[in-house]
Design an enzyme around this catalytic site. Structure first.
Site, mmCIF file in Angstrom:
data_model
loop_
_atom_site.group_PDB
_atom_site.id
_atom_site.type_symbol
_atom_site.label_atom_id
_atom_site.label_comp_id
_atom_site.label_asym_id
_atom_site.label_seq_id
_atom_site.Cartn_x
_atom_site.Cartn_y
_atom_site.Cartn_z
ATOM 1 N N TYR A 102 0.843 -1.201 0.000
ATOM 2 C CA TYR A 102 0.000 0.000 0.000
ATOM 3 C C TYR A 102 0.879 1.252 0.000
ATOM 4 O O TYR A 102 0.766 2.120 -0.880
ATOM 5 C CB TYR A 102 -0.936 -0.004 1.221
ATOM 6 C CG TYR A 102 -1.578 1.334 1.486
ATOM 7 C CD1 TYR A 102 -2.502 1.870 0.593
ATOM 8 C CD2 TYR A 102 -1.239 2.087 2.618
ATOM 9 C CE1 TYR A 102 -3.074 3.120 0.822
ATOM 10 C CE2 TYR A 102 -1.806 3.323 2.855
ATOM 11 C CZ TYR A 102 -2.724 3.832 1.957
ATOM 12 O OH TYR A 102 -3.274 5.073 2.182
ATOM 13 N N ARG A 132 0.379 7.309 17.580
ATOM 14 C CA ARG A 132 0.016 7.855 16.268
ATOM 15 C C ARG A 132 -0.352 9.330 16.395
ATOM 16 O O ARG A 132 -0.718 9.809 17.469
ATOM 17 C CB ARG A 132 -1.198 7.105 15.682
ATOM 18 C CG ARG A 132 -0.926 5.641 15.327
ATOM 19 C CD ARG A 132 -0.014 5.542 14.117
ATOM 20 N NE ARG A 132 0.252 4.165 13.746
ATOM 21 C CZ ARG A 132 1.259 3.429 14.209
ATOM 22 N NH1 ARG A 132 2.100 3.934 15.105
ATOM 23 N NH2 ARG A 132 1.454 2.201 13.781
HETATM 24 N N1 UFG Z 1 -5.202 -0.611 16.545
HETATM 25 C C1 UFG Z 1 -5.621 -1.415 17.579
HETATM 26 N N2 UFG Z 1 -6.839 -2.003 17.476
HETATM 27 C C2 UFG Z 1 -7.654 -1.850 16.392
HETATM 28 C C3 UFG Z 1 -7.210 -1.019 15.330
HETATM 29 C C4 UFG Z 1 -5.970 -0.423 15.450
HETATM 30 O O1 UFG Z 1 -4.916 -1.585 18.580
HETATM 31 O O2 UFG Z 1 -8.746 -2.432 16.358
HETATM 32 C C5 UFG Z 1 -3.911 0.067 16.666
HETATM 33 C C6 UFG Z 1 -2.955 -0.234 15.525
HETATM 34 O O3 UFG Z 1 -2.225 -1.391 15.788
HETATM 35 C C7 UFG Z 1 -2.122 1.028 15.490
HETATM 36 C C8 UFG Z 1 -3.089 2.132 15.929
HETATM 37 O O4 UFG Z 1 -4.148 1.454 16.601
HETATM 38 O O5 UFG Z 1 -1.113 0.947 16.420
HETATM 39 C C9 UFG Z 1 -3.672 2.916 14.778
HETATM 40 O O6 UFG Z 1 -4.162 1.978 13.827
HETATM 41 P P1 UFG Z 1 -5.073 2.404 12.586
HETATM 42 O O7 UFG Z 1 -5.396 1.160 11.845
HETATM 43 O O8 UFG Z 1 -6.187 3.261 13.051
HETATM 44 O O9 UFG Z 1 -4.112 3.317 11.741
HETATM 45 P P2 UFG Z 1 -2.663 2.991 11.159
HETATM 46 O O10 UFG Z 1 -1.712 3.831 11.942
HETATM 47 O O11 UFG Z 1 -2.362 1.573 11.044
HETATM 48 O O12 UFG Z 1 -2.913 3.439 9.682
HETATM 49 C C10 UFG Z 1 -2.865 4.763 9.255
HETATM 50 C C11 UFG Z 1 -3.695 4.918 8.011
HETATM 51 C C12 UFG Z 1 -3.171 4.029 6.903
HETATM 52 C C13 UFG Z 1 -1.727 4.327 6.695
HETATM 53 C C14 UFG Z 1 -0.976 4.205 7.990
HETATM 54 C C15 UFG Z 1 0.452 4.641 7.861
HETATM 55 O O13 UFG Z 1 -5.013 4.574 8.281
HETATM 56 O O14 UFG Z 1 -3.868 4.279 5.726
HETATM 57 O O15 UFG Z 1 -1.558 5.059 8.976
HETATM 58 O O16 UFG Z 1 1.241 3.751 8.550
HETATM 59 F F1 UFG Z 1 -1.204 3.451 5.833
#
Ligand code: UFG
Length: 319
Positions: A136, A219
């Site tokens: 991605y 984040r």
């Molecule tokens: N998380 C949980 N439980 C959940 C969902 C997420 O603990 O049910 C955690 C993840 O592991 C992460 C944090 O919460 O540590 C944030 O997760 P998200 O899925 O909300 O977001 P991401 O940081 O993984 O993803 C975002 C964007 C993506 C992008 C990424 C860049 O949504 O499109 O940042 O790394 F690719």
């Protein structure tokens, strides 16, 4: 301006389309509804159902494009990388070709923090190394690279906005509410709020042994209304022959546990959480330096607090 918004029936695209209509632009939304919703297209915009590869039909006479249409599930991209290269890179190349034919020279592209991969330092600057950890992020980085090439070769005016963690909901000037509603929901805040709403028993916390203050991932959360506003500024900042890249975050990190506490406060629900293994490919800390966009485009967040983001997402959920 006459503007094409690809993916304008999706969460972020629809909010940007709404703000563009409110600012007096003539907006056409092109969306294949694979993940978007026709009823998310703002009332004042024209809607054309179709994929980005069909953009040639709607581009003549346009002044610019805001390009959101993409596949955006990190996990799926690892399992089906071809889909990400075809849709995100192939789709965008088709769009860029169609733009050249129609002499549309301006584009704002929805890029991502995932282009950086595991960062070496925090906050992340736009000049830091880009080493995406999944297809991605790699496909979005490839588009960023193509935009730089097209700017140099053909005089394209391009801006890439690298989003960090987008959340919240937007209420339009007509009172209409635009919110996140993915069929496959992977994001933290909507997953947590689904528990408070009663749709799920508990939320999983992916990883408690990260090198952060409480062991959970950190984040940088940004309100969708603030994020969308940056696109209007980016549109004005487009300059022929240049490709500008800006991070879009608030510059402050919040851990998964901190987000959970805010959600508990806002909803008044205990929100049971189950501690789980790490999710593959999650960097420990992802925080933007948003200094460049603040300095060059004068962007300033109106809702920098995670509480506002969570409260707006919560208020927007149908009960
Ligand atoms: N998380 C949980 N439980 C959940 C969902 C997420 O603990 O049910 C955690 C993840 O592991 C992460 C944090 O919460 O540590 C944030 O997760 P998200 O899925 O909300 O977001 P991401 O940081 O993984 O993803 C975002 C964007 C993506 C992008 C990424 C860049 O949504 O499109 O940042 O790394 F690719």
């Amino acid at each position: 301006m006459k503007l094409l918004v690809t993916g304008g029936a999706g969460y972020i695209g629809s909010v940007v389309a709404a703000q563009l209509v409110e600012a007096g632009h003539q907006v056409t939304v092109l969306d294949d509804l694979s993940t978007g919703h026709a009823d998310a297209v703002p009332a004042g915009a024209r809607f054309v159902e179709g994929s980005v590869t069909e953009a040639a039909d709607v581009l003549p006479g346009m002044d610019g494009v805001l390009h959101f249409a993409a596949k955006s599930l990190v996990g799926e991209s690892v399992e089906k990388p071809g889909r990400y290269w075809a849709h995100n890179l192939g789709g965008t190349l088709a769009l860029l070709d169609a733009m050249r034919s129609a002499e549309v020279g301006r584009i704002v592209f929805s890029s991502t923090a995932a282009t950086y991969g595991e960062p070496e330092r925090s906050p992340i600057l736009e000049t830091d190394p880009t080493r995406p950890a999944n297809p991605y992020g790699a496909s979005k980085l490839a588009v960023d690279t193509a935009l730089s090439t097209f700017a140099g070769l053909y005089g394209l005016a391009a801006v890439s906005l690298r989003y960090f963690n987008v959340g919240g909901a937007y209420t339009g000037e007509d009172g209409r509410v635009y919110r996140e509603r993915h069929t496959v929901e992977t994001h933290l805040i909507p997953n947590v709020l689904a528990v408070a709403l009663g749709g799920r028993d508990s939320v999983s916390v992916f990883g408690t042994d990260y090198p952060t203050s409480d062991g959970t991932c950190v984040r940088d959360y940004i309100h969708v209304a603030d994020l969308a506003r940056a696109h209007l500024l980016a549109l004005d900042a487009c300059s022929a022959g240049e490709h500008k890249i800006y991070n879009l975050g608030n510059g402050t990190g919040f851990s998964v546990q901190e987000v959970l506490s805010v959600c508990r406060e806002v909803t008044g629900h205990e929100i049971p959480a189950v501690m789980c293994e790490r999710r593959a490919g999650d960097p420990a800390v992802l925080v933007a330096s948003a200094e460049k966009i603040q300095r060059e485009l004068g962007w300033k967040p109106e809702h920098p607090s995670v509480r506002d983001i969570v409260a707006d997402a919560w208020a927007a959920l149908p009960r």
